[in-house]
Scaffold this motif. Sequence first.
Motif, PDB file in Angstrom:
ATOM      1  N   GLN A  11       0.814  -1.215   0.000  1.00 27.14           N
ATOM      2  CA  GLN A  11       0.000   0.000   0.000  1.00 27.14           C
ATOM      3  C   GLN A  11       0.850   1.270   0.000  1.00 27.14           C
ATOM      4  OE1 GLN A  11      -2.723   0.353   3.260  1.00 27.14           O
ATOM      5  NE2 GLN A  11      -3.991   1.875   2.230  1.00 27.14           N
ATOM      6  N   SER A  12       1.920   1.278   0.777  1.00 25.32           N
ATOM      7  CA  SER A  12       2.748   2.478   0.853  1.00 25.32           C
ATOM      8  C   SER A  12       3.375   2.807  -0.513  1.00 25.32           C
ATOM      9  CB  SER A  12       3.846   2.310   1.903  1.00 25.32           C
ATOM     10  OG  SER A  12       4.664   1.195   1.597  1.00 25.32           O
ATOM     11  N   LEU A  13       3.736   1.757  -1.268  1.00 28.13           N
ATOM     12  CA  LEU A  13       4.294   1.976  -2.596  1.00 28.13           C
ATOM     13  C   LEU A  13       3.232   2.545  -3.524  1.00 28.13           C
ATOM     14  CD1 LEU A  13       6.666   1.692  -4.526  1.00 28.13           C
ATOM     15  CD2 LEU A  13       5.977  -0.671  -4.947  1.00 28.13           C
ATOM     16  N   GLN A  14       2.010   2.027  -3.418  1.00 31.88           N
ATOM     17  CA  GLN A  14       0.918   2.546  -4.229  1.00 31.88           C
ATOM     18  C   GLN A  14       0.674   4.023  -3.938  1.00 31.88           C
ATOM     19  OE1 GLN A  14      -2.303  -0.264  -3.322  1.00 31.88           O
ATOM     20  NE2 GLN A  14      -2.279  -0.873  -5.477  1.00 31.88           N
ATOM     21  N   ILE A  15       0.722   4.388  -2.670  1.00 32.60           N
ATOM     22  CA  ILE A  15       0.484   5.784  -2.280  1.00 32.60           C
ATOM     23  C   ILE A  15       1.594   6.681  -2.833  1.00 32.60           C
ATOM     24  CG2 ILE A  15       0.348   7.383  -0.324  1.00 32.60           C
ATOM     25  CD1 ILE A  15      -0.891   5.056   1.293  1.00 32.60           C
ATOM     26  N   GLY A  16       2.834   6.226  -2.683  1.00 33.71           N
ATOM     27  CA  GLY A  16       3.961   7.010  -3.181  1.00 33.71           C
ATOM     28  C   GLY A  16       3.878   7.232  -4.678  1.00 33.71           C
ATOM     29  N   LEU A  17       3.575   6.157  -5.424  1.00 33.26           N
ATOM     30  CA  LEU A  17       3.450   6.281  -6.870  1.00 33.26           C
ATOM     31  C   LEU A  17       2.224   7.106  -7.255  1.00 33.26           C
ATOM     32  CD1 LEU A  17       4.458   2.685  -8.012  1.00 33.26           C
ATOM     33  CD2 LEU A  17       5.788   4.785  -8.195  1.00 33.26           C
ATOM     34  N   GLY A  18       1.218   7.082  -6.380  1.00 37.05           N
ATOM     35  CA  GLY A  18       0.033   7.905  -6.607  1.00 37.05           C
ATOM     36  C   GLY A  18       0.379   9.392  -6.574  1.00 37.05           C
ATOM     37  N   ILE A  19       1.302   9.761  -5.695  1.00 33.34           N
ATOM     38  CA  ILE A  19       1.748  11.153  -5.615  1.00 33.34           C
ATOM     39  C   ILE A  19       2.484  11.538  -6.891  1.00 33.34           C
ATOM     40  CG2 ILE A  19       3.278  12.752  -4.388  1.00 33.34           C
ATOM     41  CD1 ILE A  19       2.722  11.088  -1.839  1.00 33.34           C
ATOM     42  N   ASP A  34      -1.076  21.929  -1.688  1.00 31.57           N
ATOM     43  CA  ASP A  34      -1.822  21.492  -2.877  1.00 31.57           C
ATOM     44  C   ASP A  34      -1.906  19.968  -2.916  1.00 31.57           C
ATOM     45  OD1 ASP A  34      -0.142  24.013  -4.865  1.00 31.57           O
ATOM     46  OD2 ASP A  34      -2.075  24.122  -3.824  1.00 31.57           O
ATOM     47  N   ILE A  35      -0.767  19.326  -2.678  1.00 35.91           N
ATOM     48  CA  ILE A  35      -0.714  17.864  -2.720  1.00 35.91           C
ATOM     49  C   ILE A  35      -1.547  17.274  -1.594  1.00 35.91           C
ATOM     50  CG2 ILE A  35       0.809  15.847  -2.615  1.00 35.91           C
ATOM     51  CD1 ILE A  35       3.059  17.662  -3.707  1.00 35.91           C
ATOM     52  N   TYR A  49       6.584  10.872   2.692  1.00 43.24           N
ATOM     53  CA  TYR A  49       6.563  10.443   1.299  1.00 43.24           C
ATOM     54  C   TYR A  49       7.343  11.425   0.414  1.00 43.24           C
ATOM     55  CZ  TYR A  49       3.126   6.681   1.891  1.00 43.24           C
ATOM     56  OH  TYR A  49       2.494   5.513   2.255  1.00 43.24           O
ATOM     57  N   LEU A  50       7.053  12.704   0.549  1.00 47.52           N
ATOM     58  CA  LEU A  50       7.701  13.705  -0.293  1.00 47.52           C
ATOM     59  C   LEU A  50       9.198  13.770  -0.024  1.00 47.52           C
ATOM     60  CD1 LEU A  50       5.075  16.608  -0.165  1.00 47.52           C
ATOM     61  CD2 LEU A  50       5.484  14.973  -2.022  1.00 47.52           C
ATOM     62  N   ASN A  51       9.581  13.643   1.233  1.00 47.62           N
ATOM     63  CA  ASN A  51      10.997  13.678   1.586  1.00 47.62           C
ATOM     64  C   ASN A  51      11.738  12.491   0.959  1.00 47.62           C
ATOM     65  OD1 ASN A  51      13.226  14.853   2.977  1.00 47.62           O
ATOM     66  ND2 ASN A  51      13.080  13.246   4.524  1.00 47.62           N
ATOM     67  N   GLY A  57      15.399  11.302  -5.956  1.00 44.90           N
ATOM     68  CA  GLY A  57      15.372  11.943  -7.261  1.00 44.90           C
ATOM     69  C   GLY A  57      14.112  11.749  -8.073  1.00 44.90           C
ATOM     70  N   ILE A  58      13.115  11.080  -7.482  1.00 53.42           N
ATOM     71  CA  ILE A  58      11.854  10.897  -8.203  1.00 53.42           C
ATOM     72  C   ILE A  58      11.113  12.230  -8.305  1.00 53.42           C
ATOM     73  CG2 ILE A  58       9.618   9.716  -8.210  1.00 53.42           C
ATOM     74  CD1 ILE A  58      11.952   7.875  -8.778  1.00 53.42           C
ATOM     75  N   LEU A  59      11.202  13.032  -7.257  1.00 53.37           N
ATOM     76  CA  LEU A  59      10.642  14.384  -7.243  1.00 53.37           C
ATOM     77  C   LEU A  59      11.754  15.392  -7.007  1.00 53.37           C
ATOM     78  CD1 LEU A  59       7.385  13.981  -5.102  1.00 53.37           C
ATOM     79  CD2 LEU A  59       7.642  13.749  -7.577  1.00 53.37           C
ATOM     80  N   TYR A  60      11.487  16.630  -7.375  1.00 53.82           N
ATOM     81  CA  TYR A  60      12.429  17.720  -7.116  1.00 53.82           C
ATOM     82  C   TYR A  60      11.679  18.849  -6.410  1.00 53.82           C
ATOM     83  CZ  TYR A  60      15.439  21.753  -7.809  1.00 53.82           C
ATOM     84  OH  TYR A  60      16.202  22.869  -7.601  1.00 53.82           O
ATOM     85  N   ARG A  61      12.289  19.364  -5.324  1.00 57.26           N
ATOM     86  CA  ARG A  61      11.659  20.453  -4.562  1.00 57.26           C
ATOM     87  C   ARG A  61      12.435  21.744  -4.776  1.00 57.26           C
ATOM     88  NH1 ARG A  61      12.089  23.051   0.433  1.00 57.26           N
ATOM     89  NH2 ARG A  61      10.078  23.735   1.290  1.00 57.26           N
TER      90      ARG A  61
END
Length: 255
Positions: A11-19, A34-35, A49-51, A57-61
């Motif tokens: 489930q945690s992987l699904q949530i992360g990929l959902g983001i 917003d997220i 999750y965001l951290n 490197g999947i997301l950039y802040r």
Amino acid sequence: METTKKGTTIQSLQIGLGIVDLLAKEGRPLKFTDIQNLTQITKSNLYKYLNTLTQIGILYRNKESGTYILGSKLIEYGMAAADQENVVDRIAPYLQEINVYSLNTVLYSSWTNNGPMIVKEVKTNQGFNIGAQMGTLLPILSATGKVFAAFIDEHFIHEWREKEFLHTDPEKLNLLDEECKLIRKNGISFAREPLVSSVSSVAFPVFNYKKKLLGVITVVGFSDLIPNNEDHELSKYLINVSKEISASFGYEQHS
């Protein structure tokens, strides 16, 4: 081999990929709030999750605005996925186009441990003997072989070169290094009757975004129809097509 049971998920992987999917679909930088509003994930969990996604490197802040966008790692993954696609299927339309334009047999060859092998063939005349067919390993002094010799690192082709040299005219081998320099400069290779009398070939490389040689496309036909220099009309056409095909795989040519 262990198989995954239908319906079992992390489930945690699904949530992360959902983001990640959310950011991709929104197509714009999103702030934390917003997220959070769009996902309804608790603030404490969303921060984790965001951290995590940012660290890998999947997301950039953006530190100034605090907004999140898709990261560079996804570009690497996307290009890697493209690299695994069936190259032959992707270039097949180009092979057909070259065949129609040149009215000659067109081959696509890939590198193997035993040398370049023909893996795709588009024929004009079914009865025309070019001295090779699907699965044929091509010699180093063929137009195809010269391209591989010109663009593949010596480390990978050393054994092949040594074997080829045992069965090749020494005088022609002396000219090979100079030919390879011209092939690297002009992006095209020529061979006069390397396999069959009266049958010659012209070939060009296909590169990917890593500037790696994916394979070689070769036009084969009666010698009087095949060019032996880069100024020929067919040669100019093939050089242009070569650039177009490699560009489709992300290759950038620098002048």
